[in-house]
Scaffold this motif. Structure first.
Motif, PDB file in Angstrom:
ATOM      1  N   GLU A  98       0.840  -1.186   0.000  1.00 55.13           N
ATOM      2  CA  GLU A  98       0.000   0.000   0.000  1.00 55.13           C
ATOM      3  C   GLU A  98       0.881   1.245   0.000  1.00 55.13           C
TER       4      GLU A  98
ATOM      5  N   ARG B 225       1.714   4.747   0.954  1.00 49.60           N
ATOM      6  CA  ARG B 225       1.278   5.540   2.105  1.00 49.60           C
ATOM      7  C   ARG B 225       1.460   7.038   1.903  1.00 49.60           C
TER       8      ARG B 225
ATOM      9  N   TRP C 268     -11.190   3.438  -3.711  1.00 46.54           N
ATOM     10  CA  TRP C 268     -10.442   3.683  -2.475  1.00 46.54           C
ATOM     11  C   TRP C 268     -10.076   5.167  -2.441  1.00 46.54           C
ATOM     12  N   LEU C 269     -10.863   5.957  -1.711  1.00 47.04           N
ATOM     13  CA  LEU C 269     -10.718   7.414  -1.718  1.00 47.04           C
ATOM     14  C   LEU C 269     -10.201   7.947  -0.384  1.00 47.04           C
ATOM     15  N   GLY C 270      -9.825   7.071   0.526  1.00 45.22           N
ATOM     16  CA  GLY C 270      -9.273   7.493   1.806  1.00 45.22           C
ATOM     17  C   GLY C 270      -7.764   7.518   1.771  1.00 45.22           C
ATOM     18  N   GLY C 271      -7.156   7.594   2.948  1.00 41.92           N
ATOM     19  CA  GLY C 271      -5.709   7.515   3.062  1.00 41.92           C
ATOM     20  C   GLY C 271      -4.978   8.514   2.191  1.00 41.92           C
TER      21      GLY C 271
ATOM     22  N   ARG D 152      -7.180  10.966   0.095  1.00 40.37           N
ATOM     23  CA  ARG D 152      -7.777  12.067   0.856  1.00 40.37           C
ATOM     24  C   ARG D 152      -6.732  13.132   1.192  1.00 40.37           C
ATOM     25  N   GLU D 153      -5.512  12.717   1.477  1.00 44.85           N
ATOM     26  CA  GLU D 153      -4.451  13.684   1.765  1.00 44.85           C
ATOM     27  C   GLU D 153      -4.112  14.509   0.523  1.00 44.85           C
TER      28      GLU D 153
ATOM     29  N   PRO E 120      -8.489  16.423  -0.719  1.00 44.52           N
ATOM     30  CA  PRO E 120      -9.532  16.260   0.306  1.00 44.52           C
ATOM     31  C   PRO E 120     -10.928  16.650  -0.156  1.00 44.52           C
TER      32      PRO E 120
ATOM     33  N   ARG F 102     -18.202  10.580  -5.829  1.00 45.89           N
ATOM     34  CA  ARG F 102     -18.951   9.806  -4.838  1.00 45.89           C
ATOM     35  C   ARG F 102     -18.742   8.317  -5.119  1.00 45.89           C
ATOM     36  N   ARG F 103     -19.109   7.503  -4.140  1.00 40.99           N
ATOM     37  CA  ARG F 103     -19.029   6.060  -4.295  1.00 40.99           C
ATOM     38  C   ARG F 103     -20.427   5.498  -4.542  1.00 40.99           C
TER      39      ARG F 103
END
Length: 367
Positions: A169, A171, A199-202, A205-206, A209, A214-215
């Motif tokens: 992954e 990071r 996968w829109l986090g991690g 998102r940084e 943001p 949308r999902r």
């Protein structure tokens, strides 16, 4: 040039393909052992027929050409230029189909209105007595979705300039155009493409943001193999409600379960059997369970079109994909750092349009 591709779904893999084709070096990094998201949980449809006129249709038509070219080079991709039939069972659906023939780009889509007998000549499996005709789209096609990424990546691995790293992954972005994975390794490139699908986090998102994305969640199923070839992809009249090419105004109300779950029937024959769906859920957080009523509705519609019971249902699943909230945007493509690009949100067009999306990226970035 060295291209770092984050994500090994269909959008990421097509970016890797474009880079290799243009003579560059690629390191592709995937957090799973293999792609497990929307790139494998879909119909494998290269779906030209329902796309909105203009940019979206142009993308689908160009992608269709690219899929065919790739399919010639990678036979295990299972590319089949089989076309599709939208089964018509009442006068309202026939009216929508007739209006589709009047579109200025109907010829480019390969549209033709068939009688019930003509439809059965194209696809003899459609034996349902309710069939009154079908809208034929010659340009639609199919690939083997459960294996497509694997065989494309196997072909890429034949090139010494390509390397695929799985179970890692990414990071963070470090320094200039480099990424650090969760093994602590740093991968330096000249450009970084972040293609992580839903996968829109991690990291995503940084980097971005406030994404206009949308999902969307959907449910599907697969049966045992049909006892004869399903020679085309098949849709029902409810697909007219979902795809923007069509004027759905003549259609009456849907059955309650179909309206509740925003349903259409799509049915495709793959190596493992018939893949059938689907539903649409837009309000997150999504349910963690799959609901049985939509499956029962889909089975009934499919059996009505086929004129006989479905083979035994062997698999049921849910999937999630990323969709641009701007309905005029084919995909969200954004430079999030110097030399770092994010590509996401093709919605239900990812399998169809990904070759053209990646080609456009490569052209715009001057690869």
């Amino acid at each position: 040039m060295r291209v770092i591709v984050v994500g090994a779904g269909v959008v990421g893999t097509m970016h890797a393909w474009q880079a290799i084709e243009r003579g560059h070096e690629v390191v592709q990094i995937e957090r799973e052992a293999a792609a497990r998201g929307a790139s494998v949980r879909n119909f494998g449809l290269v779906w030209v027929s329902g796309r909105s006129g203009g940019v979206e249709l142009d993308s689908a038509l160009r992608a269709r050409e690219l899929w065919e070219e790739i399919g010639d080079r990678v036979p295990d991709l299972g590319f089949r230029p089989c076309g599709s039939l939208t089964a018509l069972t009442d006068e309202d659906e026939l009216s929508v189909a007739r209006s589709a023939l009047r579109l200025a780009d109907a010829g480019a889509r390969g549209f033709k209105l068939l009688s019930a007998d003509e439809a059965r000549e194209v696809n003899p499996a459609l034996r349902g007595e309710a069939l009154r005709g079908a809208l034929w789209c010659e340009r639609d096609a199919v690939v083997e979705t459960r294996t497509a990424q694997r065989v494309l990546q196997a072909k890429l691995r034949e090139n010494p300039r390509y390397r695929l790293l799985t179970g890692r992954e990414v990071r963070e972005i470090v320094g200039e155009k480099a990424v650090r994975d969760d093994h602590g390794d740093i991968h330096q490139g000249d450009v970084v493409m972040v293609c992580t699908g839903a996968w829109l986090g991690g990291l995503v998102r940084e980097l971005a943001p406030e994404l206009p994305v949308r999902r969307v969640r959907l449910q599907m199923m697969q049966t045992d193999p049909l006892d004869e070839p399903l020679t085309t992809a098949v849709a029902d009249g409810d697909s007219f409600r979902y795809y923007p090419a069509y004027d759905e105004s003549p259609l009456g109300p849907q059955p309650a379960v179909a309206a509740e779950h925003k349903m259409q029937l799509l049915m495709v024959q793959h190596a493992g059997g018939l893949t059938i769906g689907d539903t649409h859920e837009y309000a997150a957080p999504f349910n963690f369970d799959v609901v049985e009523d939509p499956y029962e509705h889909l089975a009934a519609v499919a059996e009505k079109i086929l004129g006989r019971p479905l083979p035994k249902i062997r698999r049921r699943w849910a999937g999630v994909y990323a969709q641009c909230t701007d309905s005029t945007a084919l995909v969200h493509r954004e430079q999030v750092r110097d030399g770092v690009w994010l590509v996401t949100g093709p919605g239900g067009r990812g399998m169809t349009c990904s070759p053209e999306i990646a080609e456009t990226t490569a052209n715009e970035l001057g690869w």
